[in-house]
Design an enzyme around this catalytic site. Structure first.
Site, PDB file in Angstrom:
ATOM      1  CE  LYS A 256      -3.966   0.720   0.623  1.00 46.79           C
ATOM      2  NZ  LYS A 256      -5.036   0.328   1.443  1.00 46.79           N
TER       3      LYS A 256
ATOM      4  CD  GLU B 175      -6.876   8.973   2.187  1.00 45.27           C
ATOM      5  OE1 GLU B 175      -7.589   7.929   2.246  1.00 45.27           O
ATOM      6  OE2 GLU B 175      -5.851   8.580   2.577  1.00 45.27           O
TER       7      GLU B 175
END
Ligand code: ARG
Length: 462
Positions: free
Chosen positions: A286, A293
């Site tokens: 990841k 965000e």
């Protein structure tokens, strides 16, 4: 004992003091508070309300206090002590402690009500300057990226469905336009911020022969808020400022959202630099766009700040009410959040890479369908007819898994006799862009012009 002790038989319950004290957050206004007091006392001396020598002593004391706070020698967290009620009382009490009774003359012809209104306006002035500078910094980062990738073609979307090909630079420049309106909004807001409430007293004005204009000029204000009741009870500019912050955050959030989507494996249009991404504690593969965000998330917080103050003010009778002390935390929070987001966004963008988009998968060239319709219009068909013909062609392509560029002229002519062999020239991404000729369109000519204009407006010489 607090400075207002005269009328009271018992002391304020220490818990009530702790509950009501604003010092832990309004200590942030000490510079503004001291600057306001220095100007106020200069005015008092000029109008012979205090003697020149008392004024000098008070101003000297205030400057020393400023240095004491700045250096941390004077701790302002003494919520146990009564002067801990707010920054105004804390500074005044320290002044009296330092220079004796003369210090008690500072508050002549003034109230904490006009004092806090003044401090916040001075604070907002500084904050607006900072924010405008940070917006410009982000605009620069954007135009530099636009210029760097000025030939890259990406799909433009509506409804998150592929719509028409556009230049990446054109997409990026649209955020510069949004941010430019934000800058305008902040500077419009500044016109209303830059009016002095000082001299309104508690609400009724004062019987001392003060000169409001003199004090206002000394503090760099453009004008006065005339009505004394309005001057101490108005929080419009704070609300307006928060609204400007909320709109700017909304823009950042939309931009962040696009970068988040584009950096997913599914989209794969962009890559956020390692320095602005985080890994997963469990999934080794990841790479998460946390900064973008968080910008998106913090937008909610700034909306909350705006709604909080609107709600605090709703239904307050004139003039000052202690409820209004609650305006400061949302204000400071919005300033910190927005400044932080603007700053990190510019750096994150700086480290971003944009990737060439592949248009060779089945159905990808359907993004050129509008070109075909426009083509038929140039051959004399009304646009509505052309639209419907190309619609049927699109259905055919999807069903047969064919690309527009692989369909033969014969097949084209089954849909309309107006198709000719020059049609193939139009089934091309770059041609589609070059065909655009309206002002502000995604044509490379227009986009190049816009890049040059922004570069010169933002003074970028590289
Ligand atoms: N700490 C107060 C505020 O921020 C200052 C004004 C207080 N005025 C008063 N009358 N208690 O609103």
């Amino acid at each position: 004992m607090p400075l207002w002790n005269g009328r009271f038989k018992t002391r304020l319950d220490p818990r009530a003091l702790r509950f009501s004290s604003s010092l832990k957050f309004d200590r942030r206004l000490f510079r503004e508070d001291i600057a306001g007091s220095i100007a106020h006392v200069a005015m008092l001396a000029r109008k012979k309300i205090v003697s020149p020598s008392d004024a000098k002593t008070i101003q000297r004391g205030l400057r020393q206090i400023s240095r004491e706070i700045e250096s941390g020698r004077l701790a302002l967290d003494a919520t146990q002590r009564f002067e801990g009620e707010d920054i105004h009382m804390a500074i005044e009490a320290r002044l009296i402690q330092k220079i004796g009774d003369i210090g008690g003359k500072l508050h002549t012809a003034r109230s904490r009500n006009d004092q806090i209104a003044l401090d916040e306006r001075l604070y907002l002035r500084g904050s607006i300057h900072t924010i405008i500078r940070l917006i410009a910094q982000l605009q620069k980062a954007i135009v530099i990226k636009a210029d760097r990738y000025k030939d890259l073609i990406v799909p433009g979307y509506t409804h998150l469905q592929r719509a028409q090909p556009i230049l990446l630079a054109h997409h990026l420049l649209s955020y510069i336009s949004m941010l430019d309106r934000d800058r305008e909004r902040f500077s419009d807001c500044m016109d209303r911020v830059n009016r002095s409430p000082l001299g309104a007293g508690a609400l009724a004005g004062t019987s001392f022969p003060i000169d409001r204009k003199y004090a206002a000029r000394k503090l760099g204000f453009g004008s006065l808020i005339e009505n004394s009741i309005d001057a101490v009870s108005d929080r419009d500019v704070q609300i307006e400022f928060l609204c400007c912050c909320a709109i700017t955050m909304m823009h950042l959030s939309r931009f962040a959202e696009v970068l988040i989507i584009w950096s997913s494996t599914e989209w794969n249009f962009a890559e956020i630099g390692d320095s602005y991404s985080t890994g997963s504690s469990i999934m080794p593969q990841k790479k998460n766009p946390d900064i973008a965000e968080l910008v998106r998330g913090k937008t909610g917080r700034v909306y909350g700040d705006l709604i909080a103050l609107l709600t605090i003010m709703k239904g307050l009778p004139l003039a000052y009410n202690r409820d209004m002390q609650e305006d400061k935390e949302p204000l400071f929070d919005a300033v910190d959040t927005l400044s932080g987001c603007l700053d990190i966004f510019a750096s994150m963008l700086d480290g971003m890479k944009f990737k060439p988009v592949k248009f060779d998968q089945p159905g990808a060239d359907l993004i050129l369908a509008t070109e075909l319709a426009d083509y038929l219009v140039t051959k004399g068909l009304p646009f509505r007819k052309a639209h419907s013909i190309v619609g049927r062609l699109v259905v055919f392509c999807i069903k047969k898994k064919r690309a527009l560029k692989d369909i033969s002229l014969k097949e084209y002519r089954q849909y309309s006799r107006r198709f000719d062999k020059d049609i193939f020239r139009f089934i091309d991404l770059r041609t589609s862009l070059l065909q655009k000729r309206s002002t502000g369109s995604t044509s490379p000519v227009e986009v190049g012009r816009a890049i040059r204009r922004w570069k010169s407006r933002l003074r970028i010489f590289r």
